[in-house]
Scaffold this motif. Structure first.
Motif, PDB file in Angstrom:
ATOM      1  N   GLY A  43       4.946  -9.009   2.373  1.00  0.00           N
ATOM      2  CA  GLY A  43       3.711  -9.340   1.685  1.00  0.00           C
ATOM      3  C   GLY A  43       3.885 -10.076   0.373  1.00  0.00           C
ATOM      4  N   GLY A  44       4.982  -9.827  -0.318  1.00  0.00           N
ATOM      5  CA  GLY A  44       5.205 -10.463  -1.610  1.00  0.00           C
ATOM      6  C   GLY A  44       6.078 -11.692  -1.561  1.00  0.00           C
ATOM      7  N   CYS A  45       6.385 -12.199  -0.378  1.00  0.00           N
ATOM      8  CA  CYS A  45       7.275 -13.354  -0.241  1.00  0.00           C
ATOM      9  C   CYS A  45       6.651 -14.583  -0.899  1.00  0.00           C
ATOM     10  CB  CYS A  45       7.568 -13.633   1.224  1.00  0.00           C
ATOM     11  SG  CYS A  45       8.719 -15.018   1.482  1.00  0.00           S
ATOM     12  N   ALA A  46       7.424 -15.229  -1.740  1.00  0.00           N
ATOM     13  CA  ALA A  46       6.934 -16.394  -2.469  1.00  0.00           C
ATOM     14  C   ALA A  46       6.976 -17.673  -1.643  1.00  0.00           C
ATOM     15  CB  ALA A  46       7.746 -16.586  -3.743  1.00  0.00           C
ATOM     16  N   THR A  47       7.656 -17.662  -0.500  1.00  0.00           N
ATOM     17  CA  THR A  47       7.716 -18.882   0.296  1.00  0.00           C
ATOM     18  C   THR A  47       6.416 -19.127   1.056  1.00  0.00           C
ATOM     19  OG1 THR A  47       8.744 -17.769   2.185  1.00  0.00           O
ATOM     20  CG2 THR A  47      10.208 -18.792   0.572  1.00  0.00           C
ATOM     21  N   TYR A  48       5.635 -18.073   1.257  1.00  0.00           N
ATOM     22  CA  TYR A  48       4.304 -18.212   1.865  1.00  0.00           C
ATOM     23  C   TYR A  48       3.373 -17.343   1.041  1.00  0.00           C
ATOM     24  CZ  TYR A  48       0.533 -18.190   5.323  1.00  0.00           C
ATOM     25  OH  TYR A  48      -0.679 -18.328   5.957  1.00  0.00           O
ATOM     26  N   THR A  49       2.572 -17.962   0.203  1.00  0.00           N
ATOM     27  CA  THR A  49       1.820 -17.231  -0.821  1.00  0.00           C
ATOM     28  C   THR A  49       0.450 -16.748  -0.397  1.00  0.00           C
ATOM     29  OG1 THR A  49       1.036 -19.323  -1.725  1.00  0.00           O
ATOM     30  CG2 THR A  49       3.020 -18.389  -2.714  1.00  0.00           C
ATOM     31  N   GLN A  53       2.766 -16.224   8.791  1.00  0.00           N
ATOM     32  CA  GLN A  53       2.484 -17.635   8.529  1.00  0.00           C
ATOM     33  C   GLN A  53       2.264 -18.290   9.881  1.00  0.00           C
ATOM     34  OE1 GLN A  53       5.595 -19.606   6.366  1.00  0.00           O
ATOM     35  NE2 GLN A  53       4.591 -21.591   6.464  1.00  0.00           N
ATOM     36  N   PRO A  54       1.061 -18.776  10.137  1.00  0.00           N
ATOM     37  CA  PRO A  54       0.751 -19.343  11.449  1.00  0.00           C
ATOM     38  C   PRO A  54       1.659 -20.516  11.802  1.00  0.00           C
ATOM     39  CG  PRO A  54      -1.207 -19.222  10.068  1.00  0.00           C
ATOM     40  CD  PRO A  54      -0.047 -18.888   9.209  1.00  0.00           C
ATOM     41  N   VAL A  60      -4.138 -13.420   2.227  1.00  0.00           N
ATOM     42  CA  VAL A  60      -5.230 -13.040   3.118  1.00  0.00           C
ATOM     43  C   VAL A  60      -4.617 -12.525   4.420  1.00  0.00           C
ATOM     44  CG1 VAL A  60      -7.225 -13.878   4.399  1.00  0.00           C
ATOM     45  CG2 VAL A  60      -6.748 -14.753   2.107  1.00  0.00           C
ATOM     46  N   GLY A  61      -5.119 -11.419   4.892  1.00  0.00           N
ATOM     47  CA  GLY A  61      -4.667 -10.915   6.175  1.00  0.00           C
ATOM     48  C   GLY A  61      -3.349 -10.172   6.151  1.00  0.00           C
ATOM     49  N   LEU A  62      -3.085  -9.415   5.096  1.00  0.00           N
ATOM     50  CA  LEU A  62      -1.882  -8.597   5.084  1.00  0.00           C
ATOM     51  C   LEU A  62      -1.962  -7.594   6.229  1.00  0.00           C
ATOM     52  CD1 LEU A  62      -1.450  -7.914   1.264  1.00  0.00           C
ATOM     53  CD2 LEU A  62      -0.130  -9.489   2.687  1.00  0.00           C
ATOM     54  N   GLU A 111      -3.606  -6.078 -11.036  1.00  0.00           N
ATOM     55  CA  GLU A 111      -2.584  -7.002 -10.558  1.00  0.00           C
ATOM     56  C   GLU A 111      -1.350  -6.241 -10.076  1.00  0.00           C
ATOM     57  OE1 GLU A 111       0.298 -10.466 -12.317  1.00  0.00           O
ATOM     58  OE2 GLU A 111      -1.751 -10.346 -13.111  1.00  0.00           O
ATOM     59  N   CYS A 112      -0.958  -5.220 -10.794  1.00  0.00           N
ATOM     60  CA  CYS A 112       0.193  -4.399 -10.387  1.00  0.00           C
ATOM     61  C   CYS A 112      -0.088  -3.670  -9.080  1.00  0.00           C
ATOM     62  CB  CYS A 112       0.554  -3.389 -11.470  1.00  0.00           C
ATOM     63  SG  CYS A 112       1.340  -4.122 -12.906  1.00  0.00           S
ATOM     64  N   GLN A 113      -1.296  -3.164  -8.918  1.00  0.00           N
ATOM     65  CA  GLN A 113      -1.667  -2.476  -7.684  1.00  0.00           C
ATOM     66  C   GLN A 113      -1.661  -3.445  -6.509  1.00  0.00           C
ATOM     67  OE1 GLN A 113      -5.439  -0.743  -8.701  1.00  0.00           O
ATOM     68  NE2 GLN A 113      -4.518   1.111  -9.540  1.00  0.00           N
ATOM     69  N   GLU A 114      -2.176  -4.655  -6.711  1.00  0.00           N
ATOM     70  CA  GLU A 114      -2.188  -5.660  -5.656  1.00  0.00           C
ATOM     71  C   GLU A 114      -0.768  -6.057  -5.275  1.00  0.00           C
ATOM     72  OE1 GLU A 114      -4.684  -8.912  -6.858  1.00  0.00           O
ATOM     73  OE2 GLU A 114      -6.427  -7.605  -7.083  1.00  0.00           O
ATOM     74  N   ARG A 115       0.099  -6.202  -6.265  1.00  0.00           N
ATOM     75  CA  ARG A 115       1.486  -6.560  -6.005  1.00  0.00           C
ATOM     76  C   ARG A 115       2.195  -5.453  -5.231  1.00  0.00           C
ATOM     77  NH1 ARG A 115       4.037  -7.627 -11.186  1.00  0.00           N
ATOM     78  NH2 ARG A 115       2.260  -8.998 -11.413  1.00  0.00           N
ATOM     79  N   ALA A 116       1.951  -4.200  -5.608  1.00  0.00           N
ATOM     80  CA  ALA A 116       2.559  -3.060  -4.907  1.00  0.00           C
ATOM     81  C   ALA A 116       2.062  -3.001  -3.462  1.00  0.00           C
ATOM     82  CB  ALA A 116       2.236  -1.766  -5.638  1.00  0.00           C
ATOM     83  N   ARG A 117       0.790  -3.239  -3.255  1.00  0.00           N
ATOM     84  CA  ARG A 117       0.233  -3.246  -1.891  1.00  0.00           C
ATOM     85  C   ARG A 117       0.882  -4.349  -1.064  1.00  0.00           C
ATOM     86  NH1 ARG A 117      -4.275  -6.233   0.095  1.00  0.00           N
ATOM     87  NH2 ARG A 117      -4.785  -5.509   2.164  1.00  0.00           N
ATOM     88  N   ALA A 118       1.041  -5.514  -1.643  1.00  0.00           N
ATOM     89  CA  ALA A 118       1.659  -6.630  -0.934  1.00  0.00           C
ATOM     90  C   ALA A 118       3.100  -6.313  -0.557  1.00  0.00           C
ATOM     91  CB  ALA A 118       1.601  -7.901  -1.780  1.00  0.00           C
TER      92      ALA A 118
END
Length: 81
Positions: free
Chosen positions: A41-47, A28-29, A50-52, A14-21
């Motif tokens: 990547g870690g913005c909480a307004t658009y969660t 956001q389309p 997929v597709g970073l 989870e920490c690795q995924e968060r760091a990557r994000a």
């Protein structure tokens, strides 16, 4: 004992995924608005994770007339320099 190591592995993943994000961006389309939004990547307004996209692709996207920056996470700050 197995639970502890499995829990640590899950936390580390989870920490690795968060760091990557945090080192990535996402788009956001456009749906109900005339423009798409670029987010960090870690913005909480658009969660959606997929597709970073990479820094280079985020710079290209932001140069497009139909893509704007999120006012919350301000992704352009990570694109400078």
């Amino acid at each position: 004992m197995f639970r502890c190591s499995a829990s640590r592995e899950a936390q580390e993943r989870e920490c690795q995924e968060r760091a990557r994000a945090e080192m990535s961006w996402k788009i956001q389309p456009q749906r109900s608005s005339p423009t798409a939004l670029l987010h960090r990547g870690g913005c909480a307004t658009y969660t959606d994770q997929v597709g970073l996209i990479s820094r280079e692709n985020a710079m290209v996207a932001l140069a497009q007339p139909d893509v704007e920056s999120c006012e919350v996470c301000r992704p352009q700050t990570g694109l400078q320099g």
